[in-house]
Scaffold this active site. Structure first.
Site, PDB file in Angstrom:
ATOM      1  N   CYS A  52     -13.476  20.890 -24.697  1.00 60.27           N
ATOM      2  CA  CYS A  52     -12.233  21.502 -24.189  1.00 60.27           C
ATOM      3  C   CYS A  52     -11.031  21.153 -25.064  1.00 60.27           C
ATOM      4  O   CYS A  52      -9.945  21.679 -24.854  1.00 60.27           O
ATOM      5  CB  CYS A  52     -11.976  21.090 -22.748  1.00 60.27           C
ATOM      6  N   HIS A  85      -3.738  37.161 -20.242  1.00 62.06           N
ATOM      7  CA  HIS A  85      -3.808  37.333 -21.702  1.00 62.06           C
ATOM      8  C   HIS A  85      -2.769  36.491 -22.434  1.00 62.06           C
ATOM      9  O   HIS A  85      -2.063  36.973 -23.314  1.00 62.06           O
ATOM     10  CB  HIS A  85      -3.714  38.815 -22.091  1.00 62.06           C
ATOM     11  N   GLU A 144     -12.497  28.354 -12.633  1.00 60.72           N
ATOM     12  CA  GLU A 144     -12.489  28.418 -14.094  1.00 60.72           C
ATOM     13  C   GLU A 144     -13.785  29.008 -14.647  1.00 60.72           C
ATOM     14  O   GLU A 144     -13.779  29.718 -15.652  1.00 60.72           O
ATOM     15  CB  GLU A 144     -12.264  27.010 -14.658  1.00 60.72           C
TER      16      GLU A 144
END
Length: 141
Positions: free
Chosen positions: A37, A78, A125
């Protein structure tokens, strides 16, 4: 969108509204302890927001569903979460994203005359991982 079921919030309000949405966003956690991550990567986040109150506004809403979507989707869809000002001093983990969404929604709710409260924000997620954020009672109006 696939229908999801989320943990229920116990409350005594007359009305409860739930808004589901999804958005695509990227983030990274710039620390070696974050493993993979640490690198920029993206998710299709699925979000559920629970709002409750005893009084409706003049149109008969706790809050218009579109307003909730505008607060969250328009801001984050986005985008790179790390680029948003609320994440300049803290990493945009799923936990922190859920908390920041709550703060944004709750701030808007407190401008309304009927004063509903955001009781829960769920941020999924991945298909197997999600976070539930619930404010402490003293954080609600």
């Amino acid at each position: 969108m696939m229908q999801q079921f989320y943990p229920q919030v116990q409350h005594s309000y007359r009305y409860e509204l739930n808004k589901d949405m999804h958005l695509a966003a990227a983030h990274f956690i710039p620390d070696d302890a974050a493993g993979q991550c640490k690198n920029m990567h993206g998710h299709t986040y699925f979000i559920n927001i629970t709002i409750a109150g005893d009084a409706l506004d003049e149109l008969g809403f706790l809050i218009n569903f579109k307003r909730i979507k505008d607060i969250v989707h328009k801001r984050y869809d986005h985008s790179v979460l790390n680029d948003h000002s609320e994440y300049q001093d803290i990493f945009p983990t799923t936990e922190i994203v859920a908390e920041q969404i709550w703060k944004s929604i709750q701030a808007e709710l407190q401008t309304q005359g009927n004063k509903p409260n955001c009781l829960q924000v769920v941020v999924r997620e991945t298909p197997t991982s999600y976070v539930v954020y619930r404010p402490k009672p003293e954080e609600l109006a």
